[in-house]
Design an enzyme around this catalytic site. Structure first.
Site, PDB file in Angstrom:
ATOM      1  N   ALA A  95       3.598  -5.183  -4.761  1.00 43.86           N
ATOM      2  CA  ALA A  95       4.592  -5.256  -5.651  1.00 43.86           C
ATOM      3  C   ALA A  95       4.265  -6.631  -6.442  1.00 43.86           C
ATOM      4  O   ALA A  95       4.619  -6.662  -7.844  1.00 43.86           O
ATOM      5  CB  ALA A  95       6.011  -5.682  -4.822  1.00 43.86           C
ATOM      6  N   CYS A  96       3.728  -7.499  -5.988  1.00 47.15           N
ATOM      7  CA  CYS A  96       3.357  -8.695  -6.688  1.00 47.15           C
ATOM      8  C   CYS A  96       2.122  -8.365  -7.800  1.00 47.15           C
ATOM      9  O   CYS A  96       2.280  -8.915  -8.869  1.00 47.15           O
ATOM     10  CB  CYS A  96       2.637  -9.790  -5.999  1.00 47.15           C
ATOM     11  SG  CYS A  96       3.962 -10.575  -4.682  1.00 47.15           S
ATOM     12  N   THR A  97       1.604  -7.390  -7.472  1.00 52.83           N
ATOM     13  CA  THR A  97       0.251  -6.891  -8.388  1.00 52.83           C
ATOM     14  C   THR A  97       1.013  -6.137  -9.532  1.00 52.83           C
ATOM     15  O   THR A  97       0.525  -6.292 -10.759  1.00 52.83           O
ATOM     16  CB  THR A  97      -0.870  -6.032  -7.665  1.00 52.83           C
ATOM     17  OG1 THR A  97      -1.480  -6.981  -6.601  1.00 52.83           O
ATOM     18  CG2 THR A  97      -1.769  -5.331  -8.528  1.00 52.83           C
TER      19      THR A  97
ATOM     20  N   SER B  78       2.811  -8.483 -11.816  1.00 51.26           N
ATOM     21  CA  SER B  78       1.878  -9.430 -12.942  1.00 51.26           C
ATOM     22  C   SER B  78       1.212  -8.482 -13.817  1.00 51.26           C
ATOM     23  O   SER B  78       0.942  -8.796 -15.064  1.00 51.26           O
ATOM     24  CB  SER B  78       0.659 -10.077 -11.765  1.00 51.26           C
ATOM     25  OG  SER B  78       1.414 -10.782 -11.039  1.00 51.26           O
TER      26      SER B  78
END
Length: 160
Positions: free
Chosen positions: A50-52, A55
């Site tokens: 999710a963070c990738t 970003s």
């Protein structure tokens, strides 16, 4: 587990100041963005799914944010070294700040108790703050769902 009561920020509050190391070296401060709206997106960990996705979504829209005169900064507790690797691996163009001491996460109220698979722990709750050119919080997204989020933030930023 010791209970931690997070700071609660509201729309209209003055954005808490910060001075953090960033990817590529150097530091980033709130004052660096003086007179320009700023998107702060807090995320839990570099190179997780999710963070990738989040970003990469902000990176894909960076030219649109630039055109609107709005800066973007991602923040997580990861090290600068981790950020540098993350930026290279995914060709990210948004700057990333390292909040290893969690001082910024606590100041913005995003360092909170979380739970997964019945286990509770402290961590960063995915959140985004839109700060106006006046240094005041214009919009807050708490417990962000990644899909469509960067587009929603861009639309709100264009309304400033």
């Amino acid at each position: 587990m010791t209970e931690v009561f997070p700071i609660v920020l509201n729309v209209g509050d003055e954005a808490p100041d910060f001075d953090l190391p960033r990817d590529g070296g150097g530091h980033v401060r709130l004052a660096d963005f003086g007179g320009k709206p700023l998107v702060l997106f807090f995320y839990p960990k570099d190179d997780t799914t999710a963070c990738t996705t989040e970003s990469i979504s902000f990176t894909a829209l960076k030219a649109d944010f630039d055109k609107a005169g709005v800066a973007i900064l991602g923040i997580s507790p990861d090290t600068v070294k981790s950020h540098d690797k993350f930026v290279r691996k995914h060709a990210l163009s948004v700057p990333l700040a390292s909040d290893g001491e969690k001082t910024m996460a606590m100041a913005y109220g995003v360092w909170r108790e979380k739970s997964m698979y019945g286990r509770t722990y402290m961590g960063v709750v995915r959140s985004t703050f839109l700060i106006g050119a006046d240094g005041r919080i214009a919009r807050i997204w708490d417990k962000v769902k990644v899909a469509g989020h960067a587009e929603e933030v861009l639309a709100a930023a264009k309304e400033l």
